[in-house]
Design a protein around this motif. Structure first.
Motif, PDB file in Angstrom:
ATOM      1  N   ASN A 155       0.484  -1.003   0.037  1.00 35.52           N
ATOM      2  CA  ASN A 155      -0.305  -0.026   0.250  1.00 35.52           C
ATOM      3  C   ASN A 155       0.203   1.405   0.027  1.00 35.52           C
ATOM      4  N   PRO A 156       1.527   1.082  -0.753  1.00 34.54           N
ATOM      5  CA  PRO A 156       2.812   2.529  -0.875  1.00 34.54           C
ATOM      6  C   PRO A 156       1.774   3.734  -1.495  1.00 34.54           C
ATOM      7  N   GLU A 157       1.907   4.902  -0.799  1.00 38.96           N
ATOM      8  CA  GLU A 157       1.138   6.176  -1.371  1.00 38.96           C
ATOM      9  C   GLU A 157       1.545   7.613  -0.776  1.00 38.96           C
ATOM     10  N   ASP A 158       1.969   8.577  -1.633  1.00 38.91           N
ATOM     11  CA  ASP A 158       2.232   9.372  -2.008  1.00 38.91           C
ATOM     12  C   ASP A 158       3.966   9.981  -0.990  1.00 38.91           C
ATOM     13  N   ASN A 159       3.057   9.861   0.198  1.00 39.80           N
ATOM     14  CA  ASN A 159       4.004  10.354   1.327  1.00 39.80           C
ATOM     15  C   ASN A 159       4.642   8.743   1.794  1.00 39.80           C
ATOM     16  N   SER A 160       5.025   7.862   0.335  1.00 45.67           N
ATOM     17  CA  SER A 160       5.955   6.840   1.419  1.00 45.67           C
ATOM     18  C   SER A 160       7.043   7.010   1.225  1.00 45.67           C
ATOM     19  N   ARG A 161       7.981   6.695   2.127  1.00 41.84           N
ATOM     20  CA  ARG A 161       9.550   6.757   2.239  1.00 41.84           C
ATOM     21  C   ARG A 161       9.845   5.236   2.817  1.00 41.84           C
ATOM     22  N   LEU A 162      10.953   4.856   2.805  1.00 42.79           N
ATOM     23  CA  LEU A 162      12.268   3.914   3.554  1.00 42.79           C
ATOM     24  C   LEU A 162      12.307   4.264   4.470  1.00 42.79           C
ATOM     25  N   SER A 163      12.280   3.890   5.698  1.00 47.14           N
ATOM     26  CA  SER A 163      13.023   4.779   7.128  1.00 47.14           C
ATOM     27  C   SER A 163      14.291   3.938   6.771  1.00 47.14           C
ATOM     28  N   CYS A 164      15.131   3.386   6.364  1.00 47.96           N
ATOM     29  CA  CYS A 164      16.557   3.294   6.287  1.00 47.96           C
ATOM     30  C   CYS A 164      16.920   4.455   6.041  1.00 47.96           C
ATOM     31  N   GLN A 165      16.318   5.741   5.043  1.00 48.85           N
ATOM     32  CA  GLN A 165      17.456   6.231   3.393  1.00 48.85           C
ATOM     33  C   GLN A 165      16.938   7.413   4.690  1.00 48.85           C
ATOM     34  N   ILE A 166      16.051   7.734   5.678  1.00 47.84           N
ATOM     35  CA  ILE A 166      15.935   9.218   6.349  1.00 47.84           C
ATOM     36  C   ILE A 166      16.683   9.287   7.646  1.00 47.84           C
ATOM     37  N   THR A 167      17.585  10.165   8.087  1.00 47.35           N
ATOM     38  CA  THR A 167      18.837  10.296   8.446  1.00 47.35           C
ATOM     39  C   THR A 167      18.825  11.184   9.883  1.00 47.35           C
ATOM     40  N   MET A 168      18.542  10.815  10.730  1.00 45.53           N
ATOM     41  CA  MET A 168      17.813  11.953  11.701  1.00 45.53           C
ATOM     42  C   MET A 168      19.185  13.083  11.990  1.00 45.53           C
ATOM     43  N   THR A 169      18.488  14.281  11.559  1.00 50.95           N
ATOM     44  CA  THR A 169      19.424  15.613  12.246  1.00 50.95           C
ATOM     45  C   THR A 169      18.708  16.507  12.972  1.00 50.95           C
ATOM     46  N   ASP A 170      19.170  17.571  13.332  1.00 48.28           N
ATOM     47  CA  ASP A 170      18.622  18.274  14.423  1.00 48.28           C
ATOM     48  C   ASP A 170      17.008  18.911  13.447  1.00 48.28           C
ATOM     49  N   ASP A 171      17.550  19.218  12.733  1.00 46.92           N
ATOM     50  CA  ASP A 171      15.826  19.935  11.634  1.00 46.92           C
ATOM     51  C   ASP A 171      14.882  18.840  11.546  1.00 46.92           C
ATOM     52  N   LEU A 172      14.970  17.189  12.109  1.00 48.87           N
ATOM     53  CA  LEU A 172      14.117  16.628  11.937  1.00 48.87           C
ATOM     54  C   LEU A 172      13.414  16.254  13.265  1.00 48.87           C
ATOM     55  N   ASN A 173      13.636  17.294  14.877  1.00 46.95           N
ATOM     56  CA  ASN A 173      12.863  16.813  16.062  1.00 46.95           C
ATOM     57  C   ASN A 173      11.639  17.155  15.647  1.00 46.95           C
ATOM     58  N   GLY A 174      11.201  16.091  16.735  1.00 49.56           N
ATOM     59  CA  GLY A 174       9.868  15.648  16.390  1.00 49.56           C
ATOM     60  C   GLY A 174       9.266  15.331  15.075  1.00 49.56           C
ATOM     61  N   ILE A 175      10.149  14.591  14.097  1.00 49.58           N
ATOM     62  CA  ILE A 175       9.515  14.059  12.837  1.00 49.58           C
ATOM     63  C   ILE A 175       8.067  13.069  13.047  1.00 49.58           C
ATOM     64  N   ILE A 176       6.897  13.340  12.566  1.00 52.45           N
ATOM     65  CA  ILE A 176       6.454  11.899  12.923  1.00 52.45           C
ATOM     66  C   ILE A 176       6.165  11.461  11.320  1.00 52.45           C
ATOM     67  N   VAL A 177       5.718  10.084  11.667  1.00 52.84           N
ATOM     68  CA  VAL A 177       6.055   8.816  10.504  1.00 52.84           C
ATOM     69  C   VAL A 177       4.760   7.589  11.185  1.00 52.84           C
ATOM     70  N   ARG A 178       4.243   7.825  10.249  1.00 51.99           N
ATOM     71  CA  ARG A 178       2.695   6.042  10.426  1.00 51.99           C
ATOM     72  C   ARG A 178       3.648   4.878   9.786  1.00 51.99           C
ATOM     73  N   MET A 179       3.351   4.276  10.249  1.00 49.57           N
ATOM     74  CA  MET A 179       3.565   2.540  10.372  1.00 49.57           C
ATOM     75  C   MET A 179       2.632   2.414   8.988  1.00 49.57           C
ATOM     76  N   PRO A 180       2.995   1.278   8.130  1.00 47.94           N
ATOM     77  CA  PRO A 180       1.517   0.108   7.565  1.00 47.94           C
ATOM     78  C   PRO A 180       1.003  -0.409   8.578  1.00 47.94           C
ATOM     79  N   VAL A 181       0.585  -1.147   7.851  1.00 46.75           N
ATOM     80  CA  VAL A 181      -0.752  -2.162   9.168  1.00 46.75           C
ATOM     81  C   VAL A 181       0.038  -3.383   8.722  1.00 46.75           C
ATOM     82  N   SER A 182       0.987  -3.985   7.991  1.00 49.02           N
ATOM     83  CA  SER A 182       1.730  -5.207   7.496  1.00 49.02           C
ATOM     84  C   SER A 182       3.197  -4.296   6.724  1.00 49.02           C
ATOM     85  N   GLN A 183       4.557  -5.153   6.728  1.00 43.74           N
ATOM     86  CA  GLN A 183       5.350  -4.635   6.244  1.00 43.74           C
ATOM     87  C   GLN A 183       5.913  -5.725   5.225  1.00 43.74           C
ATOM     88  N   PHE A 184       4.789  -6.508   5.565  1.00 44.36           N
ATOM     89  CA  PHE A 184       4.802  -7.385   3.967  1.00 44.36           C
ATOM     90  C   PHE A 184       3.426  -8.430   4.184  1.00 44.36           C
TER      91      PHE A 184
END
Ligand code: FES
Length: 106
Positions: free
Chosen positions: A77-106
């Motif tokens: 169920n990919p959507e327009d706001n889908s990303r792979l969380s392994c490609q999002i590197t945390m920085t101070d600018d991302l403090n408070g980032i909100i991500v939702r997890m899908p019902v299932s990963q496979f």
């Protein structure tokens, strides 16, 4: 330390501290957050780290490259706001980032 907020498919919300330079997938797995598996360890060959990034945060992220885009197409169920969380590197600018997890990963 910046924090990241993970919301599961049932609305459960989890806040985790993130080390700068860690990926969101690593933050989730190191904090025992169910819903992000990260089976391949972050080399973009599994898509079990799929998340939906809250729209308010999407513009703060570098765009997905072609490899990430093609892996997202294989996620459930990919959507327009889908990303792979392994490609999002945390920085101070991302403090408070909100991500939702899908019902299932496979
Ligand atoms: Fe496998 Fe992200 S952990 S694609």
């Amino acid at each position: 330390m910046p924090t990241a907020i993970f919301i599961d498919a049932n609305g459960g919300q989890y806040e985790a501290e993130a080390k700068i330079g860690d990926t969101l997938m690593e933050v989730a797995t190191e904090n025992g957050i169910d819903g992000i598996i990260g089976e391949c360890g972050g080399v973009m060959s599994c898509a079990t780290c799929h998340v939906y990034v809250d729209n308010a945060w999407l513009d703060k992220l570098p765009p997905a490259d072609e490899v990430e885009e093609s892996m997202i197409d294989m996620a459930i169920n990919p959507e327009d706001n889908s990303r792979l969380s392994c490609q999002i590197t945390m920085t101070d600018d991302l403090n408070g980032i909100i991500v939702r997890m899908p019902v299932s990963q496979f």
